[in-house]
Design a protein around this motif. Structure first.
Motif, PDB file in Angstrom:
ATOM      1  N   ASP A 100       1.223   7.437  12.700  1.00 33.24           N
ATOM      2  CA  ASP A 100       1.670   6.472  13.809  1.00 33.24           C
ATOM      3  C   ASP A 100       2.647   5.720  13.032  1.00 33.24           C
ATOM      4  N   ALA A 129       2.903   1.634  14.189  1.00 33.91           N
ATOM      5  CA  ALA A 129       1.878   1.106  13.220  1.00 33.91           C
ATOM      6  C   ALA A 129       1.763   1.077  11.669  1.00 33.91           C
ATOM      7  N   GLN A 151       0.666   3.531  10.124  1.00 35.15           N
ATOM      8  CA  GLN A 151      -0.637   4.115   9.606  1.00 35.15           C
ATOM      9  C   GLN A 151      -0.460   5.765   9.756  1.00 35.15           C
ATOM     10  N   GLN A 174       0.984  -1.035   0.197  1.00 38.63           N
ATOM     11  CA  GLN A 174      -0.113  -0.150   0.074  1.00 38.63           C
ATOM     12  C   GLN A 174       0.828   1.370   0.118  1.00 38.63           C
ATOM     13  N   HIS A 211     -10.291   8.066  11.430  1.00 37.55           N
ATOM     14  CA  HIS A 211      -9.982   6.566  10.921  1.00 37.55           C
ATOM     15  C   HIS A 211      -8.388   6.467  10.572  1.00 37.55           C
ATOM     16  N   ARG A 212      -7.731   5.264  10.434  1.00 38.20           N
ATOM     17  CA  ARG A 212      -6.555   4.988   9.986  1.00 38.20           C
ATOM     18  C   ARG A 212      -6.448   4.375   8.818  1.00 38.20           C
ATOM     19  N   ILE A 213      -5.155   4.676   8.030  1.00 37.43           N
ATOM     20  CA  ILE A 213      -5.097   4.158   6.618  1.00 37.43           C
ATOM     21  C   ILE A 213      -3.612   3.526   6.841  1.00 37.43           C
ATOM     22  N   ARG A 214      -3.305   2.120   6.493  1.00 35.82           N
ATOM     23  CA  ARG A 214      -2.149   1.774   6.800  1.00 35.82           C
ATOM     24  C   ARG A 214      -1.326   2.098   5.428  1.00 35.82           C
ATOM     25  N   PHE A 215       0.080   1.911   5.704  1.00 30.54           N
ATOM     26  CA  PHE A 215       0.917   2.342   4.613  1.00 30.54           C
ATOM     27  C   PHE A 215       2.185   1.513   4.642  1.00 30.54           C
ATOM     28  N   ASP A 216       2.653   1.172   3.482  1.00 31.38           N
ATOM     29  CA  ASP A 216       4.068   0.446   3.330  1.00 31.38           C
ATOM     30  C   ASP A 216       5.145   1.587   2.846  1.00 31.38           C
ATOM     31  N   VAL A 237      -3.291   8.771  10.483  1.00 30.63           N
ATOM     32  CA  VAL A 237      -4.472   9.332  11.118  1.00 30.63           C
ATOM     33  C   VAL A 237      -5.196  10.087  10.322  1.00 30.63           C
TER      34      VAL A 237
END
Length: 443
Positions: free
Chosen positions: A92, A95, A97, A12, A115-120, A99
């Motif tokens: 964050d 994690a 992510q 991601q 909400h949160r969205i993850r990232f690589d 925010v």
């Protein structure tokens, strides 16, 4: 190309900010990386994109942003990325992510919660905001041209003032009524806006303001430095200065502003300059929320410090490009200036380095190429210098050639975000619109 993570999920890549650099980057990533392996996400609090160097035209009413803006949702469908409406609130890093702040409707009711969205991989491309340098009264009484919403607000207030003047003159032709605008900052934005206002004022007579023309417009351009347009050679800056004064602009240089009130701009020399509208264009900085966000290194101006590969100094997964990034080419040199050309070049470099990281290859250092500076004085003239890194910024151009190069910058941006076929189609439509659509947007 290894796109999936060890847990089987897609890699991601999240880009925050859909300005010149961010939108070009997601178009490259979404258009060239396989969707089955990669998830490209753009996060921006606005639903549409407008090229920031055009905001002074939107403010003056000479450009209808509704016809020139790019909707993120439609663009995302075309280029294979996902668009999330929202403003960045935090990062964050532990994690992996970001925010995203809650989304509220016009009545203040929550539509989507925090909400949160993850990232690589994360790319911050959130641009810049006006820097008031702590000057008293600026936040309360001055407008900026940082966004489409602010440009629209200025246009509405300008039109209302012009209507007041027109109505006053209709009732009493001898009345001493003017639309007074004070612009603080003699850089490109301030100079271009001042000229664009006079171009727009002459067209208002065609739209029901029969007694209003540029003679009823009083524009004062105030610069703290010794001259206008410090990025241009002195000869060209002097030519722009003379052109503005010929239009009727009162140009003040070496005049620091110490305060703004509801009705005036106060200068260090003791002069109170009356103004119905006040625009602050005296410099930019990173947005306040960037200050040490996620524990990342930032400058005093809230810019994210990046290394040679545009990765932030404290997290190699996080990149920063455009105005929000502080990139110093070499020790002792000045940071790359906040310009559209820098954002464009950084977007290309970030794309190459993210691809290299995915493929396990070495990244390449970003090399900024100064292609010069151009300033458009509406329909009157254009001045600038080309190929600054090759000829020391001394290749001066004016008039039609400069105007051609200036307009080509926007054309290149359209091609970068839309591709050749649609980009050329939009350019053709733009030429048609110049003939058939109204000269001014008044609503």
């Amino acid at each position: 190309m290894a796109g999936r993570r060890a847990d089987g999920r897609k890699t991601q890549i999240v880009v925050v900010g859909g300005g010149a650099g961010g939108l070009e980057l997601v178009a490259k990533l979404g258009g060239r990386l396989p969707r089955r392996e990669f998830d490209i996400i753009l996060v921006d609090p606005n639903p549409t994109h407008i090229w920031k160097p055009l905001l002074h035209e939107v403010a003056a009413g000479s450009l209808d942003a509704n016809l020139d803006e790019v909707g993120y949702r439609g663009h995302a469908y075309r280029w294979g990325y996902r668009y999330f409406d929202g403003a960045l609130e935090g990062i964050d890093r532990d994690a992996g992510q970001i925010v995203v702040a809650p989304i509220l409707d016009e009545d203040g009711v929550e539509v989507i919660g925090r909400h949160r969205i993850r990232f690589d991989y994360l790319v911050l491309a959130v641009g810049s905001v006006s820097n008031d340098f702590g000057t008293p009264g600026v936040r309360e009484h001055c407008l900026a041209l940082d966004s489409r919403a602010e440009a629209d607000r200025f246009r509405r207030r300008l039109l209302n003032q012009c209507l007041r003047v027109s109505r006053t003159m209709t009732a009493d032709p001898s009345a001493d009524a003017y639309a007074r605008v004070a612009i603080v900052g003699g850089g490109a934005t301030g100079v271009e806006l001042a000229a664009e206002l006079y171009s727009a004022a002459d067209a208002l007579g065609f739209y029901g303001l029969e007694v209003f023309d540029s003679k009823r417009l009083q524009v004062t351009l105030i610069e703290a430095g010794p001259r206008l347009l410090p990025a241009l050679p002195e000869k060209l800056a002097a030519a722009a200065h003379a052109e503005l004064e010929a239009l009727g602009v009162r140009v003040l240089v070496a005049t620091p502003v110490i305060a703004a009130t509801a009705d005036t701009i106060e200068t260090s020399g003791g002069e109170s300059i009356p103004a119905d509208l006040k625009v602050w264009a005296a410099g930019v900085k990173g947005a306040e929320f960037l200050a040490h966000i996620g524990g990342l290194e930032t400058t005093r101006g809230n810019q994210l410090v990046v290394g040679p590969t545009l990765q932030t100094t404290r997290d190699p997964r996080i990149f920063a490009i455009g105005d929000c990034a502080s990139f110093i080419p070499a020790p002792g040199e000045r940071p790359v200036p906040p310009r559209a050309q820098a954002a464009h070049q950084m977007a290309s470099a970030a794309y190459r380095n993210i691809r290299a990281a995915i493929d396990g290859k070495p990244m390449k250092d970003f090399v900024y190429k100064d292609n010069g500076s151009l300033v458009s004085l509406a329909k009157y003239t254009t001045v600038g210098s080309l190929m600054g890194n090759l000829v020391g910024g001394r290749m001066a151009i004016e008039g039609r050639l400069a105007r051609l190069v200036y307009t080509s910058l926007y054309r290149m941006h359209l091609l970068a975000i839309h591709g050749w076929l649609k980009g050329l189609s939009l350019l053709l439509i733009g030429h048609v619109n110049q003939v058939v659509r109204p000269k001014l947007k008044l609503h």
